[in-house]
Scaffold this motif. Structure first.
Motif, PDB file in Angstrom:
ATOM      1  N   TRP A  90      32.246  35.283  36.010  1.00  0.00           N
ATOM      2  CA  TRP A  90      33.086  36.125  36.737  1.00  0.00           C
ATOM      3  C   TRP A  90      34.549  35.955  36.649  1.00  0.00           C
ATOM      4  N   TYR A  91      35.242  37.054  36.436  1.00  0.00           N
ATOM      5  CA  TYR A  91      36.436  36.994  36.221  1.00  0.00           C
ATOM      6  C   TYR A  91      37.245  37.951  37.180  1.00  0.00           C
ATOM      7  N   GLU A  92      38.358  37.725  37.584  1.00  0.00           N
ATOM      8  CA  GLU A  92      39.352  38.790  38.434  1.00  0.00           C
ATOM      9  C   GLU A  92      40.353  39.220  37.719  1.00  0.00           C
ATOM     10  N   HIS A  93      40.518  40.793  37.847  1.00  0.00           N
ATOM     11  CA  HIS A  93      41.539  41.243  36.764  1.00  0.00           C
ATOM     12  C   HIS A  93      42.134  42.495  37.721  1.00  0.00           C
TER      13      HIS A  93
ATOM     14  N   GLY B 254      42.755  42.445  40.806  1.00  0.00           N
ATOM     15  CA  GLY B 254      42.096  42.771  42.060  1.00  0.00           C
ATOM     16  C   GLY B 254      40.558  42.900  41.855  1.00  0.00           C
ATOM     17  N   ALA B 255      40.182  43.251  40.886  1.00  0.00           N
ATOM     18  CA  ALA B 255      38.655  43.718  40.587  1.00  0.00           C
ATOM     19  C   ALA B 255      37.836  42.307  40.103  1.00  0.00           C
ATOM     20  N   GLN B 256      36.611  42.385  40.410  1.00  0.00           N
ATOM     21  CA  GLN B 256      35.657  41.501  39.901  1.00  0.00           C
ATOM     22  C   GLN B 256      34.873  42.086  38.646  1.00  0.00           C
ATOM     23  N   TYR B 257      34.578  41.157  37.548  1.00  0.00           N
ATOM     24  CA  TYR B 257      34.097  41.725  36.380  1.00  0.00           C
ATOM     25  C   TYR B 257      33.195  40.179  35.829  1.00  0.00           C
TER      26      TYR B 257
END
Length: 149
Positions: free
Chosen positions: A126-129, A131-134
């Motif tokens: 999981w990545y945060e970019h 402020g959103a999670q992907y």
């Protein structure tokens, strides 16, 4: 090699990916964007080894690129990501990027480099970019070319 041009050419090559119906098109940038429209591929950090051959005739770059997919449905998102990380198929980033190697005897990335190779996938997580999670992963791309241009 001109780094910005190489980054842009890698992103252009990645944009040839064909995702499953209903997913939309993969957006691609040669730089780390402030915000993204998922799914998104971008060329992020790199390392550069100078003088791999005499007279500035060869440099080697290793780009860390990332692909991020919306996590609206965890399982479906991971299936999309898996397809892009596969070593074959129309959704394969490896296939799309390595198609820019050109034919035997041709330079890679439209003449910007001698050769390139997608060497590995890492960091599937999981990545945060912005402020959103992907869900996403990193692809490592090795590029070699003339250090004097």
């Amino acid at each position: 090699m001109q780094i910005s041009d190489v980054r842009a050419a890698i992103a252009t090559a990645a944009s040839a990916v064909v995702l499953p119906d209903g997913i939309g098109k993969l957006t691609c940038t040669g730089y780390t964007p402030d915000s993204i429209v998922a799914p998104h591929f971008f060329v992020a950090e790199y390392t550069q080894d100078y003088d791999k051959a005499f007279g500035r005739s060869k440099d080697e770059l290793e780009f860390t690129s990332r692909v991020l997919v919306s996590r609206s449905d965890d399982q479906a998102s991971q299936r999309i990501l898996d397809a892009m990380l596969s070593g074959s198929g129309t959704a394969s980033l490896k296939v799309a990027i390595e198609a820019a190697r050109g034919a035997p005897g041709e330079y890679a990335l439209g003449g910007l480099a001698d050769d390139l190779h997608v060497t590995r996938v890492q960091g599937y997580r999981w990545y945060e970019h912005e402020g959103a999670q992907y869900v996403g992963a990193e692809l490592i791309i090795r590029v070699i070319g003339n250090g004097g241009t």
